[in-house]
Design a protein around this motif. Structure first.
Motif, PDB file in Angstrom:
ATOM      1  N   PRO A  72      52.095  19.167  81.585  1.00 31.06           N
ATOM      2  CA  PRO A  72      51.407  18.025  80.976  1.00 31.06           C
ATOM      3  C   PRO A  72      49.903  18.277  80.873  1.00 31.06           C
ATOM      4  O   PRO A  72      49.293  18.856  81.770  1.00 31.06           O
ATOM      5  N   LEU A  73      49.324  17.838  79.768  1.00 32.49           N
ATOM      6  CA  LEU A  73      47.874  17.856  79.601  1.00 32.49           C
ATOM      7  C   LEU A  73      47.293  16.463  79.853  1.00 32.49           C
ATOM      8  O   LEU A  73      46.091  16.311  79.997  1.00 32.49           O
ATOM      9  N   VAL A  74      48.169  15.476  79.883  1.00 25.94           N
ATOM     10  CA  VAL A  74      47.795  14.088  80.133  1.00 25.94           C
ATOM     11  C   VAL A  74      48.579  13.644  81.360  1.00 25.94           C
ATOM     12  O   VAL A  74      49.800  13.842  81.417  1.00 25.94           O
ATOM     13  N   THR A  75      47.902  13.043  82.323  1.00 25.39           N
ATOM     14  CA  THR A  75      48.619  12.580  83.506  1.00 25.39           C
ATOM     15  C   THR A  75      49.395  11.307  83.185  1.00 25.39           C
ATOM     16  O   THR A  75      49.047  10.561  82.257  1.00 25.39           O
ATOM     17  N   GLU A  76      50.422  11.075  83.963  1.00 28.08           N
ATOM     18  CA  GLU A  76      51.221   9.864  83.781  1.00 28.08           C
ATOM     19  C   GLU A  76      50.350   8.621  83.985  1.00 28.08           C
ATOM     20  O   GLU A  76      50.435   7.660  83.223  1.00 28.08           O
ATOM     21  N   ASN A  77      49.498   8.667  84.990  1.00 27.01           N
ATOM     22  CA  ASN A  77      48.635   7.527  85.275  1.00 27.01           C
ATOM     23  C   ASN A  77      47.673   7.241  84.117  1.00 27.01           C
ATOM     24  O   ASN A  77      47.475   6.084  83.738  1.00 27.01           O
ATOM     25  N   ASP A  78      47.070   8.292  83.556  1.00 26.36           N
ATOM     26  CA  ASP A  78      46.163   8.104  82.418  1.00 26.36           C
ATOM     27  C   ASP A  78      46.896   7.509  81.222  1.00 26.36           C
ATOM     28  O   ASP A  78      46.374   6.619  80.541  1.00 26.36           O
ATOM     29  N   TYR A  79      48.095   7.995  80.949  1.00 24.34           N
ATOM     30  CA  TYR A  79      48.854   7.479  79.812  1.00 24.34           C
ATOM     31  C   TYR A  79      49.226   6.019  80.037  1.00 24.34           C
ATOM     32  O   TYR A  79      49.071   5.178  79.144  1.00 24.34           O
TER      33      TYR A  79
END
Length: 140
Positions: free
Chosen positions: A72-79
């Protein structure tokens, strides 16, 4: 998260959830196995979706090992934070109170849910008050 990312489709979100919950990087075969029971996909369908996720900037694909490895380049939390903010803005005029009131008045949440939220907010308030006090002491 500085990049402006497009929204994930339902299937893309399921793929990302597998990647986030695994120990990245993960292989396409790992993802396909984890999706069994939810999606009846062939590997080629998954590969198309993974390519789109790479194009959208959500996933990196490392091809250096001979096996495609996806991280992943985007964390779950950020998304979740970004999508939650968009949801709140679009449907509830950026008001958590409106969200909770709508859910409560339509019996979508129960008194116990409201109590859980109240306890959570009390804990957060105590935590931030303690942090502010600590910061004041440090700055003296």
């Amino acid at each position: 998260m500085n990049k402006v990312l497009r929204k994930l489709g339902e299937a893309e979100l399921e793929i990302m959830q597998v990647i986030w919950s695994g120990a990245p990087p993960v292989t396409s075969n790992y993802i396909l196995k984890e999706l069994q029971g939810r999606r009846k996909w062939q590997l080629s369908t998954l590969m198309t979706s993974l390519s789109r996720l790479v194009e959208k900037g959500f996933v990196a694909c490392d091809r250096s090992t001979g096996t495609n490895l996806y991280a992943p380049l985007v964390t779950e939390n950020d998304y979740k934070a970004r999508e939650g903010k968009n949801f709140l803005e679009k449907l509830y005029n950026n008001s958590i109170q409106n969200l909770v009131a709508t859910l409560y008045s339509n019996k979508m949440i129960q008194d116990s849910d409201v109590e859980e939220l109240r306890s959570f907010l009390d804990e957060m308030e105590e935590k931030y008050a303690a942090q502010e006090e600590y910061d004041r002491e440090e700055n003296r």
